[in-house]
Design a protein around this motif. Structure first.
Motif, PDB file in Angstrom:
ATOM      1  N   CYS A   9       6.113  91.885 -36.231  1.00 58.45           N
ATOM      2  CA  CYS A   9       4.737  92.635 -36.376  1.00 58.45           C
ATOM      3  C   CYS A   9       4.892  93.907 -35.533  1.00 58.45           C
ATOM      4  CB  CYS A   9       3.740  91.844 -35.882  1.00 58.45           C
ATOM      5  SG  CYS A   9       2.213  92.471 -35.639  1.00 58.45           S
ATOM      6  N   PHE A  10       4.101  94.931 -36.530  1.00 58.49           N
ATOM      7  CA  PHE A  10       4.233  96.399 -36.068  1.00 58.49           C
ATOM      8  C   PHE A  10       2.690  96.712 -35.737  1.00 58.49           C
ATOM      9  CE2 PHE A  10       8.453  96.557 -37.573  1.00 58.49           C
ATOM     10  CZ  PHE A  10       9.037  97.719 -36.911  1.00 58.49           C
ATOM     11  N   ASP A  11       2.686  97.593 -34.631  1.00 60.02           N
ATOM     12  CA  ASP A  11       1.313  97.913 -34.060  1.00 60.02           C
ATOM     13  C   ASP A  11       1.300  99.610 -33.680  1.00 60.02           C
ATOM     14  OD1 ASP A  11      -1.345  98.295 -34.052  1.00 60.02           O
ATOM     15  OD2 ASP A  11      -1.331  97.312 -31.844  1.00 60.02           O
ATOM     16  N   ILE A  12       0.671 100.126 -33.847  1.00 57.30           N
ATOM     17  CA  ILE A  12       0.553 101.726 -33.344  1.00 57.30           C
ATOM     18  C   ILE A  12      -0.554 101.844 -32.252  1.00 57.30           C
ATOM     19  CG2 ILE A  12       0.233 104.235 -34.064  1.00 57.30           C
ATOM     20  CD1 ILE A  12       2.625 102.617 -35.440  1.00 57.30           C
ATOM     21  N   SER A  13      -0.233 102.607 -31.090  1.00 51.94           N
ATOM     22  CA  SER A  13      -1.200 102.748 -30.150  1.00 51.94           C
ATOM     23  C   SER A  13      -1.069 104.329 -29.656  1.00 51.94           C
ATOM     24  CB  SER A  13      -0.854 101.955 -29.035  1.00 51.94           C
ATOM     25  OG  SER A  13      -1.726 101.863 -27.898  1.00 51.94           O
ATOM     26  N   HIS A  14      -2.337 104.796 -29.704  1.00 50.87           N
ATOM     27  CA  HIS A  14      -2.421 106.328 -29.102  1.00 50.87           C
ATOM     28  C   HIS A  14      -3.976 106.433 -28.706  1.00 50.87           C
ATOM     29  CE1 HIS A  14      -4.411 107.755 -32.554  1.00 50.87           C
ATOM     30  NE2 HIS A  14      -3.569 106.715 -33.333  1.00 50.87           N
ATOM     31  N   THR A  15      -4.165 107.494 -27.605  1.00 54.02           N
ATOM     32  CA  THR A  15      -5.383 107.926 -27.402  1.00 54.02           C
ATOM     33  C   THR A  15      -5.697 109.095 -27.950  1.00 54.02           C
ATOM     34  OG1 THR A  15      -5.223 106.811 -25.399  1.00 54.02           O
ATOM     35  CG2 THR A  15      -6.986 108.440 -25.636  1.00 54.02           C
TER      36      THR A  15
ATOM     37  N   SER B  67       5.038  99.518 -31.487  1.00 53.33           N
ATOM     38  CA  SER B  67       5.458  98.446 -31.094  1.00 53.33           C
ATOM     39  C   SER B  67       6.156  97.411 -32.245  1.00 53.33           C
ATOM     40  CB  SER B  67       4.544  97.504 -30.398  1.00 53.33           C
ATOM     41  OG  SER B  67       3.428  96.961 -30.808  1.00 53.33           O
ATOM     42  N   CYS B  68       7.008  96.775 -31.952  1.00 49.70           N
ATOM     43  CA  CYS B  68       7.515  95.605 -32.662  1.00 49.70           C
ATOM     44  C   CYS B  68       7.964  94.396 -31.914  1.00 49.70           C
ATOM     45  CB  CYS B  68       9.180  96.175 -33.435  1.00 49.70           C
ATOM     46  SG  CYS B  68       9.644  94.820 -34.578  1.00 49.70           S
ATOM     47  N   VAL B  69       7.077  93.369 -32.245  1.00 52.54           N
ATOM     48  CA  VAL B  69       7.366  92.141 -31.606  1.00 52.54           C
ATOM     49  C   VAL B  69       8.037  90.989 -32.389  1.00 52.54           C
ATOM     50  CG1 VAL B  69       5.735  92.569 -29.868  1.00 52.54           C
ATOM     51  CG2 VAL B  69       5.150  91.053 -31.892  1.00 52.54           C
ATOM     52  N   VAL B  70       8.817  90.101 -31.756  1.00 45.71           N
ATOM     53  CA  VAL B  70       9.500  89.238 -32.735  1.00 45.71           C
ATOM     54  C   VAL B  70       9.152  87.581 -32.268  1.00 45.71           C
ATOM     55  CG1 VAL B  70      11.946  88.451 -33.341  1.00 45.71           C
ATOM     56  CG2 VAL B  70      11.404  90.967 -32.855  1.00 45.71           C
ATOM     57  N   PHE B  71       9.215  87.009 -33.197  1.00 48.87           N
ATOM     58  CA  PHE B  71       8.661  85.568 -32.927  1.00 48.87           C
ATOM     59  C   PHE B  71       9.579  84.645 -33.747  1.00 48.87           C
ATOM     60  CE2 PHE B  71       5.058  87.043 -30.787  1.00 48.87           C
ATOM     61  CZ  PHE B  71       4.242  85.759 -30.186  1.00 48.87           C
ATOM     62  N   ASP B  72      10.022  83.600 -33.079  1.00 55.66           N
ATOM     63  CA  ASP B  72      10.784  82.594 -33.992  1.00 55.66           C
ATOM     64  C   ASP B  72       9.855  81.234 -34.041  1.00 55.66           C
ATOM     65  OD1 ASP B  72      10.951  81.339 -31.498  1.00 55.66           O
ATOM     66  OD2 ASP B  72      13.442  81.913 -31.630  1.00 55.66           O
ATOM     67  N   ALA B  73      10.608  80.124 -34.341  1.00 53.14           N
ATOM     68  CA  ALA B  73       9.975  79.005 -34.537  1.00 53.14           C
ATOM     69  C   ALA B  73       9.328  78.361 -33.174  1.00 53.14           C
ATOM     70  CB  ALA B  73      10.706  77.722 -35.414  1.00 53.14           C
ATOM     71  N   GLN B  74      10.064  78.832 -32.132  1.00 52.84           N
ATOM     72  CA  GLN B  74       9.599  78.300 -30.871  1.00 52.84           C
ATOM     73  C   GLN B  74       8.508  79.319 -30.139  1.00 52.84           C
ATOM     74  OE1 GLN B  74      12.890  78.132 -31.678  1.00 52.84           O
ATOM     75  NE2 GLN B  74      12.326  75.923 -32.117  1.00 52.84           N
ATOM     76  N   GLY B  75       8.339  80.458 -30.664  1.00 56.07           N
ATOM     77  CA  GLY B  75       7.401  81.475 -30.109  1.00 56.07           C
ATOM     78  C   GLY B  75       8.060  82.846 -30.027  1.00 56.07           C
ATOM     79  N   PRO B  76       7.498  83.750 -28.937  1.00 55.40           N
ATOM     80  CA  PRO B  76       7.834  85.021 -28.819  1.00 55.40           C
ATOM     81  C   PRO B  76       9.371  85.107 -28.390  1.00 55.40           C
ATOM     82  CG  PRO B  76       6.692  84.495 -27.058  1.00 55.40           C
ATOM     83  CD  PRO B  76       6.436  83.295 -28.072  1.00 55.40           C
ATOM     84  N   VAL B  77      10.123  85.868 -28.805  1.00 51.86           N
ATOM     85  CA  VAL B  77      11.819  86.292 -28.639  1.00 51.86           C
ATOM     86  C   VAL B  77      11.639  87.740 -27.740  1.00 51.86           C
ATOM     87  CG1 VAL B  77      14.048  86.462 -29.152  1.00 51.86           C
ATOM     88  CG2 VAL B  77      12.305  85.028 -30.520  1.00 51.86           C
TER      89      VAL B  77
ATOM     90  N   ASP C   3      11.909  87.327 -41.887  1.00 49.93           N
ATOM     91  CA  ASP C   3      11.260  86.633 -43.160  1.00 49.93           C
ATOM     92  C   ASP C   3      10.081  86.996 -43.444  1.00 49.93           C
ATOM     93  OD1 ASP C   3      13.840  84.939 -43.274  1.00 49.93           O
ATOM     94  OD2 ASP C   3      13.169  83.982 -41.598  1.00 49.93           O
ATOM     95  N   VAL C   4       9.137  87.305 -42.385  1.00 45.83           N
ATOM     96  CA  VAL C   4       7.768  87.639 -42.450  1.00 45.83           C
ATOM     97  C   VAL C   4       7.444  88.853 -41.774  1.00 45.83           C
ATOM     98  CG1 VAL C   4       5.358  87.355 -42.294  1.00 45.83           C
ATOM     99  CG2 VAL C   4       6.981  85.586 -42.959  1.00 45.83           C
ATOM    100  N   LEU C   5       6.836  90.020 -42.383  1.00 47.36           N
ATOM    101  CA  LEU C   5       6.759  91.249 -41.646  1.00 47.36           C
ATOM    102  C   LEU C   5       5.273  91.407 -41.779  1.00 47.36           C
ATOM    103  CD1 LEU C   5       7.615  93.886 -40.294  1.00 47.36           C
ATOM    104  CD2 LEU C   5       7.720  95.142 -42.679  1.00 47.36           C
ATOM    105  N   LEU C   6       4.717  91.290 -40.430  1.00 51.00           N
ATOM    106  CA  LEU C   6       3.124  91.554 -40.377  1.00 51.00           C
ATOM    107  C   LEU C   6       2.867  93.139 -40.163  1.00 51.00           C
ATOM    108  CD1 LEU C   6       2.464  88.252 -38.249  1.00 51.00           C
ATOM    109  CD2 LEU C   6       2.149  88.855 -40.699  1.00 51.00           C
ATOM    110  N   ILE C   7       1.734  93.579 -40.706  1.00 48.13           N
ATOM    111  CA  ILE C   7       1.460  95.094 -40.233  1.00 48.13           C
ATOM    112  C   ILE C   7       0.073  94.993 -39.899  1.00 48.13           C
ATOM    113  CG2 ILE C   7       0.911  97.501 -41.174  1.00 48.13           C
ATOM    114  CD1 ILE C   7       4.171  96.554 -41.098  1.00 48.13           C
ATOM    115  N   ASP C   8      -0.343  95.716 -38.531  1.00 48.54           N
ATOM    116  CA  ASP C   8      -1.487  95.493 -38.130  1.00 48.54           C
ATOM    117  C   ASP C   8      -2.113  96.637 -38.582  1.00 48.54           C
ATOM    118  OD1 ASP C   8      -3.834  94.902 -36.652  1.00 48.54           O
ATOM    119  OD2 ASP C   8      -3.110  96.157 -34.960  1.00 48.54           O
ATOM    120  N   GLY C   9      -3.019  96.433 -39.779  1.00 42.68           N
ATOM    121  CA  GLY C   9      -3.936  97.414 -40.460  1.00 42.68           C
ATOM    122  C   GLY C   9      -4.271  97.093 -41.925  1.00 42.68           C
TER     123      GLY C   9
END
Length: 621
Positions: free
Chosen positions: A399-405, A413-423, A466-472
């Motif tokens: 999943c990708f997200d953008i942050s700024h002020t 940011s890019c976070v990664v999850f597998d079948a057990q949870g966050p990696v 396998d799945v790419l989530l985009i926050d937006g």
């Protein structure tokens, strides 16, 4: 007519083992593709490796591994203890498929007593790069903070960073509430502060008796010198320390030991550690090693003891839930590694037996909680598979997200999850540059281009989600689709996560690859998983953005103002106690600092308040 490749000859384990020496060492088993299957140690390499290929019955896990062995490599060591240490190093660095491995992506917390003119007592986690003494590791961050809270009350050592310490002009609140002796402004003599540092070290080392004797001698000396206030403070300190020792001492004496219990269920394992240092209970910590099919609690516990204490200093005594294979060898290796005697005990009575029973129960509870959490996670993954119409549950979600002020310090940011949870080891941040401030589309496009560049360049170990989530919404998803199309990447399921009305959790709209927009609702396990991943990406992005912004703001803006060199900058910060004090000062007050005239003070004030761009020349000296 195409020629057929010759068959790969079957590995002859018996012949290979027969040629090995009767010496201690480490062996590594590989499959035909070169993948590492297993790392093991041996008292005699020929006998140990040969035992895998004899006619004796073996567990299903071992048989499955041996069916894949294509070659074996060995390393001869000087002793069994050396073989054990090398085995642990290789398991950690190479992560073989069939070894039991300690999984813990967090560094262990320590209490740090820095080595400087006025030492600082602080919480530390991570590489030991700061010069000083490290006490620990502690089972949890909470136990470290509890210890620090006690230490500051007893010995009144500073906790502030050097940037604060060197710019104080008056004592802070910690001095006012009796938790610091204010060395920053000279409220304590150097010799007295050094005595407090020495006593804190004794306390953290668990040398309570020696500390009590030294304090008693100091109290007598202060009394004889008619320094009755100092004698009274030492008397109160002795009383407090003795009260703590009476509360935390085991079996009537100081104890320096760990108690380990193990629980196993359904191929999963939990090792629970209860730590005592200097008789003080530091609390518990649960570990969930990767068993890779191992179903023996003794083997799991032996692997944990070998791997954990290869990196962490072992206590004098380790109480185990049950006997473990090669206990004498592990005990010898730990003793040599620590430079002192380390005892592994399995038969205990009295208070230690009670602690062992407590650890066993808590290990079972922790494992049950972990399994329940794991089961819920798997259910959410399966629900997401159904929602997206995938043939298999996704093994990797990013999943990708953008942050700024207001466009400042943009971070993706890019976070990664597998079948057990966050990696968490595979999380990534991207500092975004070269775009218009606040252009989230361009920021997303740049971050995704950088993420998928290894795959485009044909990097062998490039991994695709396998799945790419985009926050937006649709705009951000369009950027992601453009990047994937330009890169020629297929097989990645792209899903946009658009916030619901008033950003209410559970009202999110998912933009699916087939063009549909669905609102699964707050009760949907699939949306719960998407929320979990999206929130983690948001947290990770915010953390990176704040760090980048703080770094930019904390780096002295004075460096960018012509006419303000190192000497003037130091004089200004010292006079006003820091950048905030300088910013709050009027021009006339700034001009009173040595080396700063009225014109330079005005230019400096304008620059700090964003009213004018400092021009070189005027007021330079």
């Amino acid at each position: 007519m195409a020629r057929r490749a010759p068959p790969v000859p079957e590995f002859d384990g018996r012949a290979f083992a027969a040629a090995l020496p009767l010496a201690p060492g480490v062996y590594r088993m590989f499959d035909a593709a070169g993948g590492l299957l297993y790392v093991g140690k041996a008292r005699a390499l020929r006998n140990r490796v040969g035992s895998y290929f004899n006619a004796a019955p073996k567990p299903a896990r071992i048989m499955a591994m041996l069916a894949q062995v294509a070659r074996i490599e060995t390393t001869v060591t000087h002793s069994e203890a050396d073989a054990l240490l090398l085995e642990n190093q290789l398991i950690k660095s190479l992560q073989p498929r069939y070894n039991v491995m300690l999984r813990d992506d967090k560094s262990y917390p320590f209490v740090l007593l820095t080595r400087e003119e006025w030492p600082r007592l602080a919480f530390h986690r991570g590489p030991r790069a700061v010069p000083g003494r490290y006490f620990g590791p502690y089972p949890s961050a909470a136990s470290v903070r509890e210890t620090l809270d006690l230490m500051h009350k007893l010995f009144r050592l500073r906790s502030c960073e050097d940037s604060v310490f060197h710019n104080r002009s008056r004592p802070c609140l910690q001095y006012q509430i009796g938790r610091c002796s204010a060395p920053c402004v000279g409220r304590v003599e150097a010799a007295e502060y050094a005595d407090a540092v020495h006593r804190a070290g004794l306390f953290l080392e668990g040398k309570g008796q020696q500390l009590g004797e030294e304090l008693a001698a100091a109290m007598q000396a202060a009394s004889a010198a008619l320094e009755f206030e100092q004698a009274a403070r030492l008397r109160d300190l002795i009383a407090t320390i003795r009260k703590l020792q009476a509360r935390h001492t085991m079996d009537g004496r100081d104890a320096d030991l760990d108690v380990l219990g193990v629980a196993m269920q359904g191929g999963a394992a939990c090792v629970l550690l209860l730590a005592f240092r200097g008789g003080r209970n530091l609390g518990t910590r649960a570990f969930f090693p990767k068993t890779n099919g191992e179903d023996s609690a003794g083997e799991v516990l032996a692997a944990f003891v070998s791997q954990y204490y290869a990196e962490q200093p072992p206590p004098a005594e380790i109480v185990l839930d049950g006997d473990i294979p090669e206990r004498a060898l592990i005990e010898q290796a730990l003793s040599e590694h620590a430079g002192r005697k380390v005892a592994l005990r399995t038969s205990v009575r009295g208070e230690r037996a009670a602690h062992l029973a407590l650890v066993r129960r808590n290990a079972q509870l922790a494992l049950a909680t972990e399994l329940a959490s794991s089961g819920a996670q798997q259910a959410r993954v399966e629900a997401l598979r159904e929602l997206l119409g995938l043939p298999e549950p996704p093994a990797r979600i990013e999943c990708f997200d953008i942050s700024h002020t207001l466009g400042e310090a943009t971070v993706a940011s890019c976070v990664v999850f597998d079948a057990q949870g966050p990696v968490r080891k595979q999380y990534r941040r991207y500092n975004i540059a070269g775009i218009a401030p606040g252009d989230d589309y361009a920021a997303m496009h740049q971050a995704l281009q950088r993420r998928f560049r290894p795959a485009v360049e044909g990097t062998p170990d490039a991994v695709l989600p396998d799945v790419l989530l985009i926050d937006g919404g649709a705009g951000q998803v369009a950027q992601a689709r453009e990047v994937l199309t330009d890169a020629g990447i297929t097989g990645v399921v792209l899903v946009g996560v658009a916030k619901g009305p008033e950003r209410k959790p559970g009202a999110e709209t998912l933009l699916l690859p087939d063009g549909r927009e669905v609102q699964p609702g707050a009760a949907s396990p699939a949306l719960q998983l998407v929320q979990q991943v999206r929130d983690e990406a948001h947290r990770f992005a915010i953390t990176g953005h704040r760090g980048k912004r703080q770094k930019a703001r904390s780096s002295s803006r004075l460096e960018d103002i012509p006419g303000i060199g190192p000497r003037r900058r130091a004089a200004l910060l010292k006079h006003f106690g820091g950048l905030q004090g300088l910013k709050a000062a009027p021009v006339d007050e700034i001009a009173k600092v040595e080396g700063v005239n009225r014109a330079l003070a005005q230019r400096l004030w304008d620059a700090l308040h964003g009213l004018a761009q400092a021009a070189p020349g005027e007021g330079d000296q």
